[in-house]
Design a protein around this motif. Sequence first.
Motif, PDB file in Angstrom:
ATOM      1  N   PRO A   1       3.635  33.350  13.592  1.00 33.17           N
ATOM      2  CA  PRO A   1       3.702  34.080  12.321  1.00 33.17           C
ATOM      3  C   PRO A   1       4.960  34.936  12.266  1.00 33.17           C
ATOM      4  O   PRO A   1       5.506  35.316  13.303  1.00 33.17           O
ATOM      5  N   GLY A   2       5.408  35.234  11.067  1.00 27.30           N
ATOM      6  CA  GLY A   2       6.588  36.074  10.924  1.00 27.30           C
ATOM      7  C   GLY A   2       6.306  37.506  11.342  1.00 27.30           C
ATOM      8  O   GLY A   2       5.261  38.073  11.025  1.00 27.30           O
ATOM      9  N   LEU A   3       7.230  38.086  12.100  1.00 25.77           N
ATOM     10  CA  LEU A   3       7.098  39.489  12.492  1.00 25.77           C
ATOM     11  C   LEU A   3       7.739  40.358  11.427  1.00 25.77           C
ATOM     12  O   LEU A   3       8.821  40.056  10.931  1.00 25.77           O
ATOM     13  N   HIS A   4       7.076  41.435  11.056  1.00 26.58           N
ATOM     14  CA  HIS A   4       7.599  42.301  10.007  1.00 26.58           C
ATOM     15  C   HIS A   4       7.220  43.739  10.291  1.00 26.58           C
ATOM     16  O   HIS A   4       6.336  44.012  11.111  1.00 26.58           O
ATOM     17  N   LYS A   5       7.893  44.654   9.652  1.00 24.85           N
ATOM     18  CA  LYS A   5       7.549  46.064   9.806  1.00 24.85           C
ATOM     19  C   LYS A   5       6.196  46.300   9.132  1.00 24.85           C
ATOM     20  O   LYS A   5       6.067  46.147   7.921  1.00 24.85           O
ATOM     21  N   PRO A   6       5.160  46.654   9.907  1.00 21.62           N
ATOM     22  CA  PRO A   6       3.811  46.756   9.348  1.00 21.62           C
ATOM     23  C   PRO A   6       3.640  47.981   8.453  1.00 21.62           C
ATOM     24  O   PRO A   6       4.107  49.068   8.779  1.00 21.62           O
ATOM     25  N   ARG A   7       2.985  47.760   7.323  1.00 21.38           N
ATOM     26  CA  ARG A   7       2.681  48.863   6.409  1.00 21.38           C
ATOM     27  C   ARG A   7       1.178  49.088   6.285  1.00 21.38           C
ATOM     28  O   ARG A   7       0.741  50.036   5.674  1.00 21.38           O
ATOM     29  N   THR A   8       0.403  48.171   6.868  1.00 20.20           N
ATOM     30  CA  THR A   8      -1.049  48.258   6.806  1.00 20.20           C
ATOM     31  C   THR A   8      -1.632  47.909   8.167  1.00 20.20           C
ATOM     32  O   THR A   8      -0.919  47.413   9.055  1.00 20.20           O
ATOM     33  N   LEU A   9      -2.928  48.147   8.322  1.00 19.16           N
ATOM     34  CA  LEU A   9      -3.606  47.780   9.561  1.00 19.16           C
ATOM     35  C   LEU A   9      -3.560  46.268   9.765  1.00 19.16           C
ATOM     36  O   LEU A   9      -3.381  45.784  10.889  1.00 19.16           O
ATOM     37  N   LEU A  10      -3.687  45.504   8.662  1.00 19.27           N
ATOM     38  CA  LEU A  10      -3.598  44.049   8.754  1.00 19.27           C
ATOM     39  C   LEU A  10      -2.230  43.639   9.282  1.00 19.27           C
ATOM     40  O   LEU A  10      -2.103  42.745  10.121  1.00 19.27           O
TER      41      LEU A  10
END
Length: 202
Positions: A77-86
Motif C-alpha cells: 500500500p502507499g505510504l502517506h502522512k497519516p491524518r487519521t487512525l485509519l
Amino acid sequence: MNAMSVRTQSSEPSGETAHRAGFACFVGRPNAGKSTLTNALVGQKVAITADQPQTTRHTVRGIVHRPDAQLILVDTPGLHKPRTLLGERLNDVVRTTWAEVDVIGFCLPANEKIGPGDRFIAKELAGIRKTPKVAIVTKTDLVDSKTLAEQLIAIDQLGKDLGIEWAEIVPVSAVGAKQVDLLADLLIPLLPEGPALYPRAT
C-alpha cells in the motif's frame, strides 16, 4: 569514505550458481514509475496469481522467472502522512510488508527533484534496518546526462543524511527498456537461496 555505488549495463555478471528465490517490493510516491517498472521486469501487463496455497499473504504483482532465480514482486500500500487512525493503521501494514520482503526498491524519478514525499518515505525506510534497499532512478529517458548525474548525487546524499546504506543505486528507463535486466541482475543476489516458490506459467 564510502564511494557511491552506481551500476551501469557494463557490470560483470555474477558467478553465483545457487538458485535464489524471494520477494521484492517497489516503493515511491505516486507517479514514480513503480507500475511501469514492474511491467517491464515481468514482461507483461498482468498480475500473476497462483492456484496453490499462497506462499505469501501479500498480493503478487508479477514474477520474474530465470533459470537460476525467481524474483517475486509484491504489492505494498502507499505510504502517506497519516491524518487519521485509519491512516496510521495503513502505514503499519506498509511497514510490516517492508520488514517481510527480502529487498526494497525505492523508485525516484530522474526528472523531478527529491521532494518532501520522497524524504518522508526515505525516513520510514531508514527505520527498516535489516531489509536491503536499492535506490532506483526511474524515467532516465526524460533527462540529459547532467540532470541524471545530479539526481544520482542527490540520492546518494539522501541516504547519507538518513543513515541508509543503499545496496545499489541503479538508473533505469522502463519505457526504453534500459538497464531493466541489469536491475533484476542486482536484485537477485539480495534474495535468499532456495527453490522456486511458484510454478512457471504455461
